[in-house]
Design an enzyme around this catalytic site. Structure first.
Site, PDB file in Angstrom:
ATOM      1  N   ARG A 214       0.828  -1.146   0.192  1.00  0.00           N
ATOM      2  CA  ARG A 214       0.020   0.033  -0.190  1.00  0.00           C
ATOM      3  C   ARG A 214       0.998   1.180  -0.084  1.00  0.00           C
ATOM      4  O   ARG A 214       0.584   2.232  -0.853  1.00  0.00           O
ATOM      5  CB  ARG A 214      -0.757   0.127   1.360  1.00  0.00           C
ATOM      6  CG  ARG A 214      -2.199  -1.209   1.212  1.00  0.00           C
ATOM      7  CD  ARG A 214      -3.213  -0.888   1.974  1.00  0.00           C
ATOM      8  NE  ARG A 214      -2.959  -1.530   3.396  1.00  0.00           N
ATOM      9  CZ  ARG A 214      -3.261  -2.612   3.842  1.00  0.00           C
ATOM     10  NH1 ARG A 214      -4.380  -3.233   3.217  1.00  0.00           N
ATOM     11  NH2 ARG A 214      -2.852  -3.091   5.129  1.00  0.00           N
ATOM     12  N   PHE A 230     -11.254  -4.367  -5.311  1.00  0.00           N
ATOM     13  CA  PHE A 230     -11.381  -5.201  -3.996  1.00  0.00           C
ATOM     14  C   PHE A 230     -10.892  -4.516  -3.087  1.00  0.00           C
ATOM     15  O   PHE A 230      -9.829  -4.884  -2.278  1.00  0.00           O
ATOM     16  CB  PHE A 230     -10.548  -6.523  -4.516  1.00  0.00           C
ATOM     17  CG  PHE A 230     -11.004  -7.316  -5.727  1.00  0.00           C
ATOM     18  CD1 PHE A 230     -11.781  -8.103  -5.548  1.00  0.00           C
ATOM     19  CD2 PHE A 230     -10.063  -7.042  -6.673  1.00  0.00           C
ATOM     20  CE1 PHE A 230     -12.319  -8.776  -6.744  1.00  0.00           C
ATOM     21  CE2 PHE A 230     -10.439  -7.927  -7.971  1.00  0.00           C
ATOM     22  CZ  PHE A 230     -11.353  -8.710  -7.963  1.00  0.00           C
ATOM     23  N   ASP A 252     -16.126  -2.585  -4.141  1.00  0.00           N
ATOM     24  CA  ASP A 252     -15.749  -3.965  -3.521  1.00  0.00           C
ATOM     25  C   ASP A 252     -17.355  -4.371  -3.572  1.00  0.00           C
ATOM     26  O   ASP A 252     -18.349  -3.546  -3.680  1.00  0.00           O
ATOM     27  CB  ASP A 252     -15.470  -3.704  -1.893  1.00  0.00           C
ATOM     28  CG  ASP A 252     -15.060  -4.888  -1.452  1.00  0.00           C
ATOM     29  OD1 ASP A 252     -13.768  -5.260  -1.116  1.00  0.00           O
ATOM     30  OD2 ASP A 252     -15.935  -5.859  -1.043  1.00  0.00           O
ATOM     31  N   SER A 253     -17.541  -5.577  -3.750  1.00  0.00           N
ATOM     32  CA  SER A 253     -18.762  -6.241  -3.631  1.00  0.00           C
ATOM     33  C   SER A 253     -19.616  -6.243  -2.439  1.00  0.00           C
ATOM     34  O   SER A 253     -20.697  -6.312  -2.363  1.00  0.00           O
ATOM     35  CB  SER A 253     -18.666  -7.795  -4.454  1.00  0.00           C
ATOM     36  OG  SER A 253     -18.076  -8.583  -3.353  1.00  0.00           O
ATOM     37  N   ALA A 282     -16.499  -6.973  -9.466  1.00  0.00           N
ATOM     38  CA  ALA A 282     -15.318  -6.714 -10.041  1.00  0.00           C
ATOM     39  C   ALA A 282     -15.635  -6.982 -11.526  1.00  0.00           C
ATOM     40  O   ALA A 282     -15.102  -5.832 -12.354  1.00  0.00           O
ATOM     41  CB  ALA A 282     -14.049  -7.449  -9.407  1.00  0.00           C
ATOM     42  N   ASP A 299      -6.512  -6.463  -6.131  1.00  0.00           N
ATOM     43  CA  ASP A 299      -6.128  -7.249  -4.817  1.00  0.00           C
ATOM     44  C   ASP A 299      -7.180  -8.495  -4.629  1.00  0.00           C
ATOM     45  O   ASP A 299      -8.003  -7.996  -3.534  1.00  0.00           O
ATOM     46  CB  ASP A 299      -5.968  -6.575  -3.778  1.00  0.00           C
ATOM     47  CG  ASP A 299      -5.374  -7.191  -2.494  1.00  0.00           C
ATOM     48  OD1 ASP A 299      -5.137  -8.391  -2.770  1.00  0.00           O
ATOM     49  OD2 ASP A 299      -5.515  -6.567  -1.246  1.00  0.00           O
ATOM     50  N   CYS A 339      -3.484 -13.835  -3.767  1.00  0.00           N
ATOM     51  CA  CYS A 339      -3.161 -14.253  -2.220  1.00  0.00           C
ATOM     52  C   CYS A 339      -3.580 -15.541  -2.043  1.00  0.00           C
ATOM     53  O   CYS A 339      -3.594 -16.283  -0.749  1.00  0.00           O
ATOM     54  CB  CYS A 339      -3.851 -13.544  -1.282  1.00  0.00           C
ATOM     55  SG  CYS A 339      -5.471 -13.633  -1.315  1.00  0.00           S
TER      56      CYS A 339
HETATM   57  N1  SAH Z   1      -7.136  -4.781  -0.816  1.00  0.00           N
HETATM   58  C1  SAH Z   1      -7.930  -4.916   0.338  1.00  0.00           C
HETATM   59  C2  SAH Z   1      -7.922  -6.388   0.662  1.00  0.00           C
HETATM   60  C3  SAH Z   1      -8.872  -7.214  -0.270  1.00  0.00           C
HETATM   61  S1  SAH Z   1      -9.659  -8.370   0.521  1.00  0.00           S
HETATM   62  C4  SAH Z   1      -7.035  -4.104   1.455  1.00  0.00           C
HETATM   63  O1  SAH Z   1      -5.981  -3.746   1.153  1.00  0.00           O
HETATM   64  O2  SAH Z   1      -7.382  -4.293   2.646  1.00  0.00           O
HETATM   65  C5  SAH Z   1     -10.748  -8.939  -1.160  1.00  0.00           C
HETATM   66  C6  SAH Z   1     -12.082  -8.074  -1.009  1.00  0.00           C
HETATM   67  O3  SAH Z   1     -12.642  -8.559  -2.289  1.00  0.00           O
HETATM   68  C7  SAH Z   1     -12.974  -8.262   0.033  1.00  0.00           C
HETATM   69  O4  SAH Z   1     -13.164  -7.175   0.690  1.00  0.00           O
HETATM   70  C8  SAH Z   1     -14.272  -8.779  -0.740  1.00  0.00           C
HETATM   71  O5  SAH Z   1     -15.398  -8.244  -0.291  1.00  0.00           O
HETATM   72  C9  SAH Z   1     -14.054  -8.511  -2.066  1.00  0.00           C
HETATM   73  N2  SAH Z   1     -14.587  -9.154  -3.124  1.00  0.00           N
HETATM   74  C10 SAH Z   1     -14.689 -10.573  -3.110  1.00  0.00           C
HETATM   75  N3  SAH Z   1     -15.290 -10.892  -4.279  1.00  0.00           N
HETATM   76  C11 SAH Z   1     -15.479  -9.723  -4.973  1.00  0.00           C
HETATM   77  C12 SAH Z   1     -15.968  -9.242  -6.321  1.00  0.00           C
HETATM   78  N4  SAH Z   1     -16.457 -10.485  -7.242  1.00  0.00           N
HETATM   79  N5  SAH Z   1     -15.986  -8.188  -6.850  1.00  0.00           N
HETATM   80  C13 SAH Z   1     -15.772  -7.173  -5.992  1.00  0.00           C
HETATM   81  N6  SAH Z   1     -15.006  -7.598  -4.733  1.00  0.00           N
HETATM   82  C14 SAH Z   1     -15.053  -8.760  -4.331  1.00  0.00           C
END
Ligand code: SAH
Length: 395
Positions: A214, A230, A252-253, A282, A299, A339
């Protein structure tokens, strides 16, 4: 005390454990002498009877996770010593008293010689997550160890293992405080303020593992339009804003995650109109973005939790990254991550490379990213390297 059961390995199957790999797969076991229940402490021996080490047994393909190698049975002060060592590593790497940061991972499973246990430190509150029954059963000893090691730096210990324990174990664990109490709190990461809700949030409440990545984003953000896909609670978005981005969109979803992102934006940049957030999937969102962004962060959550989901996961990474390559502006910067533990660095690279080829863009690798120092990788357990990232320049 009941004598320990011994797990005896098949002849020829001891090699990886003799090289300190902590996992004993069920297929490597010849027999078990003595009665066992999930989570029990057991010894692990070669077929000739020589003890290799001690660990917790579990039902499943990983039948024992060894945490102590050698013939000596782990004694009363074992967990205290392990927690101490974990703390010393964070101290030595400057995390325990870092200016502007009071959140870090204190125990990272195999990386800290405690397979099956995660502990995250949130400005005084430690959130524990046991992934094995064995670790859950020793949670009181771990809590005592945390009290001894952290002293006045510890306010509370919260056990959040109900959802992470293997469901087949059927132990009906409930989340709750093992020591003290605290409510959802505020933490600082590189000077940015975050509300962390360990009671309701994802994982232990925050994705600590992206701290350094970050920070790196800030150096690419000056004068740019940034998409943080995300976003969860908005971490990458604040770095971009700190770095002087002109516009930042967080997606975010999860509506709850977006709510927290908005709250955190208000904490750090009150009234700042550069930021906007969207609850969206996404893949849908990426369909429509055209050439709006100079910098895109991808991410996603782990696409593959198990090896049999690998090829589908790689397709997912390819599809997602292809969308970004197709739409990012010329001279764009893509921060892209995986991840998933079962996706190797090479697997991920190849998926991203084929995505670039699909989009037909010229791409250069600027950085190859990993997990930070508080998520150490046990050199004998390469599976512990789970976070992989690339920073790419797209012409
Ligand atoms: N980048 C973030 C962590 C990401 S964790 C940070 O720095 O803290 C992954 C995230 O993706 C979660 O918040 C989850 O709600 C979201 N997510 C999962 N599937 C998704 C999708 N299809 N579209 C958008 N977001 C999604």
């Amino acid at each position: 005390m009941q004598p320990l059961a011994s797990v005896i390995l098949k002849k020829g199957k001891e090699e990886s454990m003799e090289r300190f790999h902590p996992w004993v797969f069920s297929g490597a076991i010849d027999r078990i002498d003595g009665a066992i229940e999930e989570g029990d402490l057991v010894s692990v021996s070669r077929s000739d009877g020589k003890i290799i080490g001690y660990g917790h047994c579990a039902i499943g393909s990983i039948a024992v996770r060894i945490f102590s190698f050698g013939v000596t049975i782990p004694g009363d002060d074992f967990w205290k010593n392990r927690v101490d060592q974990a703390y010393i590593l964070r101290q030595q790497t400057g995390l325990t008293d870092a200016p502007g940061t009071n959140v870090y991972r204190l125990i990272h499973g195999e990386g800290d010689g405690m397979p099956g246990l995660i502990a995250d430190y949130y400005n005084g509150t430690v959130v524990l997550q046991a992934h094995t029954v064995g670790m859950w059963l020793v949670r009181k000893a771990i809590t005592d160890a945390l009290k001894a090691v952290l002293g006045t730096k510890l306010i509370a210990v919260y056990d959040k293992s109900a959802k992470t324990l293997p469901f087949k174990a059927n132990i009906e664990a409930k989340d709750g405080y093992l020591y003290g109490t605290s409510s959802a709190g505020e933490v600082l990461e590189h000077g940015n303020r975050f509300r962390v809700d360990w009671l309701e949030g994802q994982k232990t409440g925050f994705f600590i593992d992206q701290r350094e990545n970050r920070k790196l984003l800030a150096s690419f953000a000056q004068g740019k339009s940034v998409l943080n896909m995300f976003c969860y609670t908005g971490g990458f978005s604040f770095s971009a804003m700190q770095g002087g981005a002109l516009l930042v969109h967080s997606v975010d979803s999860s509506a709850k995650a977006i709510e927290q992102t908005n709250e955190n934006v208000e904490l750090n940049f009150p009234g700042d109109t550069r930021h906007e957030s969207f609850v969206a999937d996404a893949f849908d969102f990426m369909q429509e973005i055209k050439t709006k962004y100079d910098v895109i962060v991808l991410d996603p959550p782990a696409f593959a939790k198990h090896r049999n989901a690998l090829s589908q996961a790689l397709q997912g990474y390819k599809r997602l990254n292809a969308k970004a390559f197709q739409q990012i502006r010329p001279h764009g910067i893509l921060f892209t991550f995986s991840c998933s533990q079962v996706v190797t660095r090479n697997n991920f690279r190849e998926a991203v490379f084929s995505a670039a080829a699909v989009a037909g863009r010229e791409v250069r690798i600027l950085h190859q990213l990993s997990q930070p120092v508080d998520h150490p990788i046990n050199i004998y357990h390469p599976e512990g390297e789970y976070l992989k990232g690339l920073v790419l320049y797209v012409e």
